[in-house]
Design a protein around this motif. Structure first.
Motif, mmCIF file in Angstrom:
data_model
loop_
_atom_site.group_PDB
_atom_site.id
_atom_site.type_symbol
_atom_site.label_atom_id
_atom_site.label_comp_id
_atom_site.label_asym_id
_atom_site.label_seq_id
_atom_site.Cartn_x
_atom_site.Cartn_y
_atom_site.Cartn_z
ATOM 1 N N TYR A 168 -31.945 -2.164 24.038
ATOM 2 C CA TYR A 168 -32.150 -0.835 24.618
ATOM 3 C C TYR A 168 -32.667 -0.967 26.047
ATOM 4 C CZ TYR A 168 -31.675 1.384 20.023
ATOM 5 O OH TYR A 168 -31.197 1.843 18.818
ATOM 6 N N PRO A 172 -37.387 1.289 21.998
ATOM 7 C CA PRO A 172 -37.051 2.486 21.214
ATOM 8 C C PRO A 172 -38.180 2.941 20.289
ATOM 9 C CG PRO A 172 -35.933 0.553 20.337
ATOM 10 C CD PRO A 172 -36.570 0.124 21.625
ATOM 11 N N VAL A 175 -40.103 4.893 23.207
ATOM 12 C CA VAL A 175 -39.342 5.884 23.976
ATOM 13 C C VAL A 175 -38.229 6.429 23.085
ATOM 14 C CG1 VAL A 175 -37.993 6.292 26.064
ATOM 15 C CG2 VAL A 175 -39.823 4.566 26.075
ATOM 16 N N PRO A 176 -38.406 7.645 22.529
ATOM 17 C CA PRO A 176 -37.432 8.178 21.558
ATOM 18 C C PRO A 176 -36.005 8.283 22.077
ATOM 19 C CG PRO A 176 -39.459 9.480 21.548
ATOM 20 C CD PRO A 176 -39.547 8.552 22.721
ATOM 21 N N ASP A 177 -35.832 8.544 23.377
ATOM 22 C CA ASP A 177 -34.479 8.724 23.910
ATOM 23 C C ASP A 177 -33.973 7.467 24.632
ATOM 24 O OD1 ASP A 177 -36.238 8.898 25.991
ATOM 25 O OD2 ASP A 177 -35.270 10.626 26.955
ATOM 26 N N ALA A 178 -34.509 6.315 24.267
ATOM 27 C CA ALA A 178 -34.040 5.064 24.856
ATOM 28 C C ALA A 178 -32.559 4.866 24.549
ATOM 29 C CB ALA A 178 -34.858 3.884 24.330
ATOM 30 N N LYS A 179 -31.827 4.326 25.503
ATOM 31 C CA LYS A 179 -30.381 4.139 25.359
ATOM 32 C C LYS A 179 -30.082 2.741 24.827
ATOM 33 C CE LYS A 179 -26.211 3.498 28.164
ATOM 34 N NZ LYS A 179 -25.682 3.369 29.551
ATOM 35 N N ARG A 180 -29.222 2.695 23.799
ATOM 36 C CA ARG A 180 -28.790 1.405 23.257
ATOM 37 C C ARG A 180 -27.475 0.999 23.917
ATOM 38 N NH1 ARG A 180 -25.376 -0.736 19.800
ATOM 39 N NH2 ARG A 180 -24.531 1.304 19.226
#
Length: 242
Positions: A168, A172, A175-180
């Motif tokens: 990510y 994650p 940070v709930p909206d972390a990008k994978r």
């Protein structure tokens, strides 16, 4: 995610994976679950070897930070990996999977010495090989060991089993909206310091064109699913557009 067929893989497990719900040591139930993951992959026709860390028992860097001589602390960490390797071997053999432990530090009463040709032959015969005691030298991590053994064994990929389902752009868990990422280049991982593995391990995989597949080993059946291209993972590889 569609992945190519990886006939021979190296599975890298952190020592913390074997702790299960605990805070220290080896959880037998977790070892059994990991063994089932490995068996499922082997039953689908893959040749497997493993490198297991020792952080659930002793971590060399942490010991050095507390005053131990760094070389001595690293050797202590290597011995911890032997304990973990024997625990995983025991779990695998209880479910009928022939397994050999090879140690970079010779200890003939406990396991085989590391011999590359013998390890390859074991895998060709369907046995799982677990590499213990790191590289046998201090100042190298088990990440680097995993990359080195993957190259020596001619593995087509290095699978890193973690507690998250890929790489990510932020933690994650925090940070709930972390990008994978689905895919990444080795250059991007090194440039952005994404902490997939340590830099020497990433560079070794890059130079030998060995993809690193990061996936969640804690999900039952996930290793075999990712190998079939059905699971969630991040693939780090040589490419120009990642």
């Amino acid at each position: 995610m569609t992945l190519p067929r990886f006939d021979r893989i190296l599975l890298k497990l952190s020592g913390e994976v074997l702790m299960g719900p605990g805070q220290f040591g080896i959880d037998p139930a977790t070892c059994d679950r990991v063994a089932r993951e490995v068996k499922a992959a082997r039953d689908e026709g893959h040749e497997l070897c493993l490198v297991v860390g020792g952080g659930n028992i002793f971590r060399g860097l942490a010991g050095a930070a507390q005053g131990f001589d760094r070389a001595s602390a690293d050797y202590m960490g290597m011995l911890a990996t032997v304990m973990n390797a024997l625990a995983v071997q025991n779990a695998l053999e209880r479910i009928g999977v022939e397994t050999r432990v090879q140690s970079a530090i010779p200890m003939a009463s406990v396991c085989e010495p590391y011999i590359r040709r013998r390890a390859v032959r074991h895998m060709e015969k369907g046995r799982v090989v677990i590499f213990a005691a790191g590289t046998g030298s201090p100042f190298f991590t088990t990440d680097t060991t995993a990359a080195l053994r993957a190259a020596e064994m001619g593995c087509s990929a290095l699978f890193k089993g973690t507690s998250v389902d890929g790489v990510y752009d932020a933690d994650p868990k925090k940070v709930p909206d972390a990008k994978r990422y689905d895919t990444l280049s080795f250059g991007r991982v090194l440039a952005d310091d994404l902490k997939v593995m340590d830099a020497s391990a990433v560079a070794l995989c890059r130079d030998n064109d060995i993809p690193i597949v990061v996936f969640n080993i804690r999900d039952e059946g996930n290793l075999a699913a990712v190998l079939r291209g059905e699971g969630t993972a991040t693939v780090v590889q040589n490419q120009t557009n990642a």
